[in-house]
Design a protein around this motif. Structure first.
Motif, PDB file in Angstrom:
ATOM      1  N   UNK A 199       0.859  -1.189   0.000  1.00  0.00           N
ATOM      2  CA  UNK A 199       0.000   0.000   0.000  1.00  0.00           C
ATOM      3  C   UNK A 199       0.894   1.237   0.000  1.00  0.00           C
ATOM      4  N   UNK A 200       1.860   1.274  -0.861  1.00  0.00           N
ATOM      5  CA  UNK A 200       2.841   2.348  -0.881  1.00  0.00           C
ATOM      6  C   UNK A 200       2.340   3.563  -1.657  1.00  0.00           C
ATOM      7  N   UNK A 201       2.885   4.738  -1.278  1.00  0.00           N
ATOM      8  CA  UNK A 201       2.654   5.952  -2.038  1.00  0.00           C
ATOM      9  C   UNK A 201       1.267   6.548  -1.923  1.00  0.00           C
ATOM     10  N   UNK A 203      -1.653   9.077  -1.095  1.00  0.00           N
ATOM     11  CA  UNK A 203      -1.602  10.529  -1.042  1.00  0.00           C
ATOM     12  C   UNK A 203      -1.736  11.087   0.358  1.00  0.00           C
ATOM     13  N   UNK A 204      -2.531  10.444   1.229  1.00  0.00           N
ATOM     14  CA  UNK A 204      -2.706  10.915   2.602  1.00  0.00           C
ATOM     15  C   UNK A 204      -2.321   9.828   3.601  1.00  0.00           C
ATOM     16  N   UNK A 205      -3.142   8.774   3.746  1.00  0.00           N
ATOM     17  CA  UNK A 205      -2.927   7.734   4.751  1.00  0.00           C
ATOM     18  C   UNK A 205      -2.916   6.377   4.066  1.00  0.00           C
ATOM     19  N   UNK A 206      -1.935   5.542   4.415  1.00  0.00           N
ATOM     20  CA  UNK A 206      -1.871   4.205   3.830  1.00  0.00           C
ATOM     21  C   UNK A 206      -3.029   3.331   4.266  1.00  0.00           C
ATOM     22  N   UNK A 217      -3.502  -5.765   9.137  1.00  0.00           N
ATOM     23  CA  UNK A 217      -2.489  -5.299   8.195  1.00  0.00           C
ATOM     24  C   UNK A 217      -1.125  -5.894   8.517  1.00  0.00           C
ATOM     25  N   UNK A 218      -1.095  -7.127   8.970  1.00  0.00           N
ATOM     26  CA  UNK A 218       0.169  -7.780   9.259  1.00  0.00           C
ATOM     27  C   UNK A 218       1.031  -7.925   8.015  1.00  0.00           C
ATOM     28  N   UNK A 219       2.329  -7.631   8.155  1.00  0.00           N
ATOM     29  CA  UNK A 219       3.308  -7.758   7.066  1.00  0.00           C
ATOM     30  C   UNK A 219       2.990  -6.868   5.874  1.00  0.00           C
ATOM     31  N   UNK A 220       2.210  -5.823   6.095  1.00  0.00           N
ATOM     32  CA  UNK A 220       1.845  -4.904   5.017  1.00  0.00           C
ATOM     33  C   UNK A 220       2.892  -3.806   4.876  1.00  0.00           C
ATOM     34  N   UNK A 221       3.109  -3.342   3.651  1.00  0.00           N
ATOM     35  CA  UNK A 221       4.077  -2.295   3.339  1.00  0.00           C
ATOM     36  C   UNK A 221       3.313  -0.998   3.080  1.00  0.00           C
ATOM     37  N   UNK A 222       3.477  -0.010   3.978  1.00  0.00           N
ATOM     38  CA  UNK A 222       2.765   1.264   3.829  1.00  0.00           C
ATOM     39  C   UNK A 222       3.754   2.432   3.784  1.00  0.00           C
ATOM     40  N   UNK A 223       4.848   2.252   3.110  1.00  0.00           N
ATOM     41  CA  UNK A 223       5.835   3.319   2.999  1.00  0.00           C
ATOM     42  C   UNK A 223       5.370   4.417   2.031  1.00  0.00           C
ATOM     43  N   UNK A 224       5.926   5.612   2.252  1.00  0.00           N
ATOM     44  CA  UNK A 224       5.751   6.696   1.301  1.00  0.00           C
ATOM     45  C   UNK A 224       4.395   7.356   1.281  1.00  0.00           C
ATOM     46  N   UNK A 225       3.632   7.309   2.381  1.00  0.00           N
ATOM     47  CA  UNK A 225       2.342   8.005   2.428  1.00  0.00           C
ATOM     48  C   UNK A 225       2.563   9.510   2.583  1.00  0.00           C
ATOM     49  N   UNK A 226       1.585  10.287   2.144  1.00  0.00           N
ATOM     50  CA  UNK A 226       1.711  11.729   2.244  1.00  0.00           C
ATOM     51  C   UNK A 226       1.645  12.256   3.656  1.00  0.00           C
ATOM     52  N   UNK A 227       0.885  11.567   4.548  1.00  0.00           N
ATOM     53  CA  UNK A 227       0.714  12.043   5.918  1.00  0.00           C
ATOM     54  C   UNK A 227       1.052  10.979   6.961  1.00  0.00           C
ATOM     55  N   UNK A 228       0.393   9.823   6.904  1.00  0.00           N
ATOM     56  CA  UNK A 228       0.521   8.801   7.939  1.00  0.00           C
ATOM     57  C   UNK A 228       0.534   7.422   7.286  1.00  0.00           C
ATOM     58  N   UNK A 229       1.405   6.544   7.780  1.00  0.00           N
ATOM     59  CA  UNK A 229       1.397   5.179   7.282  1.00  0.00           C
ATOM     60  C   UNK A 229       0.141   4.437   7.686  1.00  0.00           C
TER      61      UNK A 229
END
Length: 378
Positions: A199-201, A203-206, A217-229
């Motif tokens: 769930x990368x990139x 715009x606001x929250x992953x 959301x175990x083992x989920x990738x939420x890098x690069x969000x605009x505000x909060x992972x």
């Protein structure tokens, strides 16, 4: 293939009602229908594996009122109306591997007790026109159930996936990259399974869980969000073990009754790695929030953080900052900003309580001494 002569509006490719049935062979279908590609209601049955009803002038397919659709691999892409696929009022569908992409507004809308299997479907690039609903990849609500493991929700103008009102959705191993706002937005008692999802990139929250929603959301990738992972708020809950929330302005955030639990999650190189405020709560073990440009962890305004054996080292301003009557348990955690102890490694103010047994790092208060700022047990 429908031409563009005459009036195209309301000229559907396939239209059924009153318990009718239809069978489409693989590769057949109606492209460029002026109205709906498929429209069926009142208990109809359709078999259309690998059929092509793409580029409809309105919706690609709409089924309702107990209608069932069996159409793995169907192509409903580039519908110019409100949805590439719409199911409501107890409709059922198997559209695994379908092409539901490049819709004008909301690609997929499922509601009112419907059940849909859309595993490995392409639900990407929603919102080409984007005049309704902010360009969702999929919007599921009204106690519906959707199985979308392995689906692709990339590059949507708005949220990749929005789930509400008691719906249950599985997007394990899915891809939700570059959403215009939320990657996953769950609220109103919804349940979302998003294990090992990318769930990368956003715009606001992953990942956002609000108003009683639950997200695994175990083992989920939420890098690069605009505000909060990841954010849990207003009674929402997120399970985030082994998730990666690095490189966000805020990695993990819980507020206003929200709860996040995690073992082994990573929120390195954020502005704030772990942020708990306004009566939020986190229960973390073995979490890493290293080298954050502001704070490794911030806990404020009646909130609670349990972070045993965590790593908050390398922060620029504060390792762990606890204030405004909050409570933190830091047993066995590393909180030192630099090579030596500093009083901003662990700070306790405004009547807060910190339990810092077996931690590393300096402190702003004399341990085991009650002050107006609170107490640090050590």
């Amino acid at each position: 293939v429908v031409d563009n002569s005459g009036i195209g509006a309301s000229r559907d490719g396939l239209s059924l009602e009153k318990q009718s049935s239809a069978y489409g062979t693989p590769g057949s279908g109606v492209r460029n229908a002026g109205g709906y590609g498929i429209r069926a209601f009142d208990g109809c049955k359709i078999l259309a594996r690998d059929a092509d009803f793409s580029h409809a002038g309105e919706r690609g397919c709409m089924i309702s009122q107990g209608t069932s659709l069996y159409a793995p691999g169907i192509n409903l892409s580039y519908a110019k109306g409100r949805n590439t696929f719409r199911a409501y009022r107890n409709a059922t569908a198997n559209i695994e591997g379908a092409n539901l992409s490049h819709g004008a507004e909301v690609n997929v809308r499922i509601s009112e007790g419907s059940q849909v299997d859309m595993q490995n479907a392409d639900v990407s690039n929603a919102g080409l026109v984007n005049s309704e609903g902010n360009g969702h990849g999929a919007f599921v609500y009204g106690s519906s159930t959707v199985y979308a493991t392995g689906a692709n929700f990339d590059d949507c103008a708005g949220p990749g996936l929005q789930v509400s009102n008691g719906a249950v959705v599985s997007v394990n191993d899915a891809s939700i990259k570059n959403a215009g706002s939320y990657g996953i937005n769950a609220y109103g008692g919804a349940t979302v399974y998003a294990v090992s999802t990318i769930i990368t990139g956003a715009g606001t929250i992953g990942v956002r869980a609000s108003s009683g929603a639950r997200v695994d959301a175990g083992s989920t990738d939420v890098r690069g969000a605009g505000e909060v992972g990841m954010r849990a708020e207003f009674g929402g809950y997120i399970q985030a073990s082994n998730a990666i929330a690095s490189g966000n302005p805020v990695g993990l955030q819980a507020k206003e009754g929200g709860l996040i639990t995690a073992t082994g999650a990573i929120a390195d190189n954020c502005g704030i790695g772990v942020h708990v405020y306004w009566e939020g709560e986190m229960r973390l073990r073995g979490v890493s929030a290293r080298n954050c440009t502001n704070k490794g962890a911030e806990v404020s305004t009646g909130s609670r953080l349990t972070a045993t054996q965590a790593n908050f080292t390398g922060a620029t301003n504060y390792g762990v900052h606890v204030y405004r009557g909050s409570d933190a348990v830091l047993y066995g955690s590393q909180c030192r900003k630099g090579a030596v102890d500093h009083q901003t490694d662990i700070t306790c103010t405004s009547g807060s309580i910190i339990r810092a047994h077996d931690t590393t790092g300096g402190m702003n208060l004399e341990p085991n001494t009650i002050t107006s700022n609170g107490i640090i047990f050590y």
